[in-house]
Each structure stands twice: as C-alpha cells, then as structure tokens.
Design a protein around this motif. Structure first.
Motif, mmCIF file in Angstrom:
data_model
loop_
_atom_site.group_PDB
_atom_site.id
_atom_site.type_symbol
_atom_site.label_atom_id
_atom_site.label_comp_id
_atom_site.label_asym_id
_atom_site.label_seq_id
_atom_site.Cartn_x
_atom_site.Cartn_y
_atom_site.Cartn_z
ATOM 1 N N PRO A 17 0.799 -1.233 0.000
ATOM 2 C CA PRO A 17 0.000 0.000 0.000
ATOM 3 C C PRO A 17 0.827 1.275 0.000
ATOM 4 O O PRO A 17 0.482 2.236 -0.661
ATOM 5 C CB PRO A 17 -0.819 -0.105 1.290
ATOM 6 N N GLU A 18 1.942 1.294 0.726
ATOM 7 C CA GLU A 18 2.746 2.509 0.769
ATOM 8 C C GLU A 18 3.520 2.732 -0.526
ATOM 9 O O GLU A 18 3.993 3.834 -0.770
ATOM 10 C CB GLU A 18 3.707 2.507 1.963
ATOM 11 N N SER A 20 2.085 2.293 -3.528
ATOM 12 C CA SER A 20 1.146 2.666 -4.579
ATOM 13 C C SER A 20 1.133 4.191 -4.753
ATOM 14 O O SER A 20 1.352 4.934 -3.802
ATOM 15 C CB SER A 20 -0.254 2.161 -4.249
ATOM 16 N N PRO A 21 0.876 4.656 -5.979
ATOM 17 C CA PRO A 21 0.887 6.112 -6.217
ATOM 18 C C PRO A 21 -0.306 6.792 -5.536
ATOM 19 O O PRO A 21 -1.374 6.221 -5.400
ATOM 20 C CB PRO A 21 0.796 6.221 -7.731
ATOM 21 N N LYS A 22 -0.104 8.028 -5.143
ATOM 22 C CA LYS A 22 -1.163 8.806 -4.509
ATOM 23 C C LYS A 22 -2.051 9.410 -5.592
ATOM 24 O O LYS A 22 -1.561 9.881 -6.622
ATOM 25 C CB LYS A 22 -0.571 9.935 -3.648
ATOM 26 N N LEU A 23 -3.366 9.416 -5.357
ATOM 27 C CA LEU A 23 -4.307 10.011 -6.292
ATOM 28 C C LEU A 23 -4.498 11.481 -5.944
ATOM 29 O O LEU A 23 -4.613 11.840 -4.781
ATOM 30 C CB LEU A 23 -5.650 9.274 -6.239
ATOM 31 N N VAL A 24 -4.536 12.309 -6.963
ATOM 32 C CA VAL A 24 -4.693 13.743 -6.776
ATOM 33 C C VAL A 24 -5.962 14.181 -7.498
ATOM 34 O O VAL A 24 -6.159 13.852 -8.663
ATOM 35 C CB VAL A 24 -3.475 14.509 -7.351
ATOM 36 N N LYS A 25 -6.818 14.923 -6.804
ATOM 37 C CA LYS A 25 -8.037 15.431 -7.421
ATOM 38 C C LYS A 25 -7.697 16.668 -8.245
ATOM 39 O O LYS A 25 -7.060 17.600 -7.757
ATOM 40 C CB LYS A 25 -9.072 15.775 -6.359
#
Length: 59
Positions: A17-18, A20-25
């Motif tokens: 999980p750490e 994985s890429p972060k999603l940005v709105k």
C-alpha cells in the motif's frame, strides 16, 4: 485428479500500500468546466426525454 507442472505461469507479488501512487483530485477550469456542465445538462435532458417517451408509450 490430474496434476501438471507448468512453467509458463508467472506469479506477480502484491503491491504494498505505501508503494502505490497517490491520487490527486484535479479541478477542471475554464472551457473544460463549461463542457462538463454541458454534459450534465445534456444527460438530465435525455433522462427527461426517456421518461416522457416511456410515459407516452404506456397505454
């Protein structure tokens, strides 16, 4: 029961999980925002047209 010894299968380990890429709105601006509002209005009008069509088709 039949057993096979296949070597053409690759096992892919699960992604941490750490890692994985972060999603940005993203907030659309300008003409893109206008286009999205146009699509929303179009969808509402088409839903109303379908409801009217179904209600007139039921006798």
């Amino acid at each position: 029961m039949m057993t096979t010894n296949r070597t053409d299968i690759t096992v892919i380990p699960p992604v941490e999980p750490e890692a994985s890429p972060k999603l940005v709105k993203i907030v659309p601006k300008g003409s893109i925002r206008l286009a999205f509002w146009g699509l929303r209005i179009y969808i509402v009008l088409m839903i109303i047209a379908v409801i009217i069509g179904f209600s007139h088709g039921i006798h």
